[in-house]
Write a protein that holds these residues in place. Structure first.
Motif, mmCIF file in Angstrom:
data_model
loop_
_atom_site.group_PDB
_atom_site.id
_atom_site.type_symbol
_atom_site.label_atom_id
_atom_site.label_comp_id
_atom_site.label_asym_id
_atom_site.label_seq_id
_atom_site.Cartn_x
_atom_site.Cartn_y
_atom_site.Cartn_z
ATOM 1 N N ILE A 55 -2.844 5.409 -4.202
ATOM 2 C CA ILE A 55 -3.954 6.295 -3.853
ATOM 3 C C ILE A 55 -3.457 7.494 -3.049
ATOM 4 C CG2 ILE A 55 -6.088 6.463 -2.504
ATOM 5 C CD1 ILE A 55 -6.661 3.528 -3.386
ATOM 6 N N GLY A 56 -2.549 7.258 -2.121
ATOM 7 C CA GLY A 56 -1.996 8.369 -1.348
ATOM 8 C C GLY A 56 -1.241 9.362 -2.208
ATOM 9 N N GLY A 57 -0.695 8.907 -3.327
ATOM 10 C CA GLY A 57 0.063 9.779 -4.216
ATOM 11 C C GLY A 57 -0.772 10.536 -5.235
ATOM 12 N N PRO A 111 7.536 6.595 -2.215
ATOM 13 C CA PRO A 111 8.978 6.335 -2.196
ATOM 14 C C PRO A 111 9.460 5.824 -3.560
ATOM 15 C CG PRO A 111 7.897 5.309 -0.311
ATOM 16 C CD PRO A 111 6.819 5.830 -1.202
ATOM 17 N N ALA A 112 10.571 6.352 -4.025
ATOM 18 C CA ALA A 112 11.102 5.949 -5.330
ATOM 19 C C ALA A 112 11.327 4.442 -5.403
ATOM 20 C CB ALA A 112 12.397 6.700 -5.618
ATOM 21 N N ALA A 113 11.766 3.846 -4.296
ATOM 22 C CA ALA A 113 12.041 2.405 -4.274
ATOM 23 C C ALA A 113 10.795 1.569 -4.523
ATOM 24 C CB ALA A 113 12.673 2.009 -2.946
ATOM 25 N N SER A 114 9.611 2.157 -4.298
ATOM 26 C CA SER A 114 8.371 1.407 -4.523
ATOM 27 C C SER A 114 8.104 1.211 -6.014
ATOM 28 C CB SER A 114 7.173 2.126 -3.889
ATOM 29 O OG SER A 114 6.834 3.300 -4.625
ATOM 30 N N GLY A 115 8.610 2.128 -6.830
ATOM 31 C CA GLY A 115 8.338 2.067 -8.266
ATOM 32 C C GLY A 115 6.924 2.495 -8.627
ATOM 33 N N ILE A 116 6.168 2.991 -7.644
ATOM 34 C CA ILE A 116 4.769 3.359 -7.873
ATOM 35 C C ILE A 116 4.708 4.768 -8.462
ATOM 36 C CG2 ILE A 116 2.518 3.795 -6.792
ATOM 37 C CD1 ILE A 116 3.241 0.846 -6.673
ATOM 38 N N ASP A 117 3.978 4.900 -9.562
ATOM 39 C CA ASP A 117 3.694 6.188 -10.182
ATOM 40 C C ASP A 117 2.183 6.376 -10.118
ATOM 41 O OD1 ASP A 117 3.170 8.372 -11.804
ATOM 42 O OD2 ASP A 117 4.191 7.558 -13.568
ATOM 43 N N PRO A 118 1.700 7.320 -9.311
ATOM 44 C CA PRO A 118 0.252 7.503 -9.170
ATOM 45 C C PRO A 118 -0.478 7.787 -10.483
ATOM 46 C CG PRO A 118 1.405 8.682 -7.444
ATOM 47 C CD PRO A 118 2.450 8.204 -8.419
ATOM 48 N N ALA A 119 0.241 8.217 -11.509
ATOM 49 C CA ALA A 119 -0.385 8.478 -12.806
ATOM 50 C C ALA A 119 -0.488 7.219 -13.659
ATOM 51 C CB ALA A 119 0.397 9.553 -13.560
ATOM 52 N N ASP A 120 0.097 6.119 -13.194
ATOM 53 C CA ASP A 120 0.117 4.892 -14.002
ATOM 54 C C ASP A 120 -0.203 3.685 -13.113
ATOM 55 O OD1 ASP A 120 0.600 2.761 -15.715
ATOM 56 O OD2 ASP A 120 2.639 3.393 -16.236
ATOM 57 N N SER A 179 3.732 2.028 3.915
ATOM 58 C CA SER A 179 2.658 2.481 3.016
ATOM 59 C C SER A 179 1.493 3.076 3.792
ATOM 60 C CB SER A 179 2.184 1.334 2.113
ATOM 61 O OG SER A 179 1.380 0.398 2.813
ATOM 62 N N PHE A 180 1.181 2.516 4.964
ATOM 63 C CA PHE A 180 0.120 3.097 5.786
ATOM 64 C C PHE A 180 0.555 4.472 6.309
ATOM 65 C CE2 PHE A 180 -2.010 -1.071 6.078
ATOM 66 C CZ PHE A 180 -3.330 -0.669 5.979
ATOM 67 N N GLY A 181 1.821 4.613 6.667
ATOM 68 C CA GLY A 181 2.328 5.917 7.095
ATOM 69 C C GLY A 181 2.226 6.944 5.984
ATOM 70 N N PHE A 182 2.572 6.528 4.767
ATOM 71 C CA PHE A 182 2.480 7.421 3.606
ATOM 72 C C PHE A 182 1.034 7.843 3.359
ATOM 73 C CE2 PHE A 182 1.765 7.970 -0.965
ATOM 74 C CZ PHE A 182 2.640 9.008 -1.233
ATOM 75 N N GLU A 213 0.344 -11.802 -1.979
ATOM 76 C CA GLU A 213 -0.188 -10.899 -3.010
ATOM 77 C C GLU A 213 -1.259 -9.966 -2.448
ATOM 78 O OE1 GLU A 213 0.587 -13.922 -6.794
ATOM 79 O OE2 GLU A 213 -1.364 -13.905 -5.787
ATOM 80 N N LEU A 214 -2.058 -10.451 -1.515
ATOM 81 C CA LEU A 214 -3.062 -9.605 -0.859
ATOM 82 C C LEU A 214 -2.377 -8.446 -0.153
ATOM 83 C CD1 LEU A 214 -5.723 -8.797 0.606
ATOM 84 C CD2 LEU A 214 -5.170 -10.577 2.271
ATOM 85 N N PHE A 215 -1.372 -8.740 0.663
ATOM 86 C CA PHE A 215 -0.688 -7.682 1.406
ATOM 87 C C PHE A 215 0.063 -6.743 0.463
ATOM 88 C CE2 PHE A 215 -0.778 -10.890 5.022
ATOM 89 C CZ PHE A 215 -1.857 -10.280 5.641
ATOM 90 N N LYS A 216 0.683 -7.287 -0.594
ATOM 91 C CA LYS A 216 1.382 -6.423 -1.558
ATOM 92 C C LYS A 216 0.394 -5.531 -2.308
ATOM 93 C CE LYS A 216 3.780 -9.843 -3.367
ATOM 94 N NZ LYS A 216 4.727 -10.568 -4.262
ATOM 95 N N HIS A 217 -0.820 -6.003 -2.535
ATOM 96 C CA HIS A 217 -1.848 -5.180 -3.174
ATOM 97 C C HIS A 217 -2.224 -4.005 -2.266
ATOM 98 C CE1 HIS A 217 -5.313 -4.020 -5.531
ATOM 99 N NE2 HIS A 217 -6.070 -4.130 -4.446
ATOM 100 N N VAL A 218 -2.401 -4.265 -0.994
ATOM 101 C CA VAL A 218 -2.710 -3.188 -0.048
ATOM 102 C C VAL A 218 -1.572 -2.165 -0.055
ATOM 103 C CG1 VAL A 218 -3.015 -2.619 2.409
ATOM 104 C CG2 VAL A 218 -4.234 -4.582 1.410
ATOM 105 N N ILE A 219 -0.344 -2.637 -0.017
ATOM 106 C CA ILE A 219 0.820 -1.748 -0.028
ATOM 107 C C ILE A 219 0.827 -0.878 -1.281
ATOM 108 C CG2 ILE A 219 3.348 -1.672 -0.228
ATOM 109 C CD1 ILE A 219 3.288 -4.420 1.382
ATOM 110 N N SER A 220 0.710 -1.512 -2.438
ATOM 111 C CA SER A 220 0.811 -0.754 -3.689
ATOM 112 C C SER A 220 -0.311 0.266 -3.816
ATOM 113 C CB SER A 220 0.837 -1.695 -4.905
ATOM 114 O OG SER A 220 -0.411 -2.349 -5.071
ATOM 115 N N ASP A 221 -1.514 -0.101 -3.404
ATOM 116 C CA ASP A 221 -2.619 0.847 -3.514
ATOM 117 C C ASP A 221 -2.542 1.955 -2.466
ATOM 118 O OD1 ASP A 221 -3.533 -0.324 -5.796
ATOM 119 O OD2 ASP A 221 -5.488 -0.899 -4.988
ATOM 120 N N ASN A 222 -1.975 1.679 -1.293
ATOM 121 C CA ASN A 222 -1.761 2.768 -0.333
ATOM 122 C C ASN A 222 -0.836 3.821 -0.938
ATOM 123 O OD1 ASN A 222 -3.373 1.656 1.663
ATOM 124 N ND2 ASN A 222 -1.678 0.944 2.919
ATOM 125 N N TRP A 223 0.249 3.368 -1.565
ATOM 126 C CA TRP A 223 1.180 4.313 -2.183
ATOM 127 C C TRP A 223 0.544 4.990 -3.396
ATOM 128 C CZ3 TRP A 223 5.603 0.358 -1.465
ATOM 129 C CH2 TRP A 223 6.266 0.611 -0.256
#
Length: 183
Positions: free
Chosen positions: A79-81, A88-97, A121-124, A67-77
């Motif tokens: 915050i970067g967005g 990436p669409a596959a991430s399901g991350i919407d920076p507005a939500d 996510s770090f690359g993004f 969960e720690l690593f997944k949190h870093v991933i989700s927030d990289n996508w």
């Protein structure tokens, strides 16, 4: 181009004022260097911790290793967005939500999938920071319901990563794993 004195950067952050246009590119370069260093350590920890320990958590209600690593991933996508790049669409991350970050973090992923997503996510995030020109650092954004400059967003991203790097180091040591750079 001269380097910005650390005191000047701190003073600018404390008064929420952007650095001068001449100094702004140095800040972006410094953030990129910092993100790259944190990436090497976080990914190194993710690779060094055995998959069997990914379910370990230090206490009830506290994030597990995975969960720690997944949190870093989700927030990289996420915050970067925020400034406009689409994760990436596959991430399901919407920076507005922000809730979409939690949805990503609830996914069941293997260690290999987590490590791959960490790297992506770090690359993004690095690409988003790299895409910031001098004029955009002072631009105002809405971040988690409050105004913030893009400069402040990148500093937030960096400090957030350091917070979770420290958490990852503690998790690794508590599971008998020596961080790769400490060997």
């Amino acid at each position: 181009m001269s380097r910005v004195a650390p005191a000047a950067v701190l003073a600018a952050v404390l008064v929420h004022a952007p650095l001068s246009a001449q100094q702004e590119p140095v800040l972006v370069a410094d953030i990129l260097r910092d993100v790259a260093q944190v990436e090497a350590k976080v990914v190194g920890l993710a690779e060094a911790i055995p998959e069997a320990a990914y379910g370990w958590r230090p206490g009830e209600g506290v994030r597990s290793v995975a969960e720690l690593f997944k949190h870093v991933i989700s927030d990289n996508w996420l915050i970067g967005g925020i400034p406009g790049a689409a994760p990436p669409a596959a991430s399901g991350i919407d920076p507005a939500d922000y809730r979409t970050a939690g949805t990503y973090e609830a996914r069941a992923l293997t260690k290999a999938e987590i490590v791959a997503d960490l790297k992506a996510s770090f690359g993004f995030l690095a690409d988003a920071v790299r895409g910031t020109d001098a004029g955009k650092l002072a631009a105002s954004l809405e971040v988690f319901g409050r105004p913030m400059t893009q400069q402040q967003l990148w500093i937030l991203a960096s400090t957030h990563l350091h917070e979770h790097l420290g958490q990852g180091i503690a998790y690794a040591r508590m599971n008998g794993v020596v961080p790769p750079w400490s060997r």
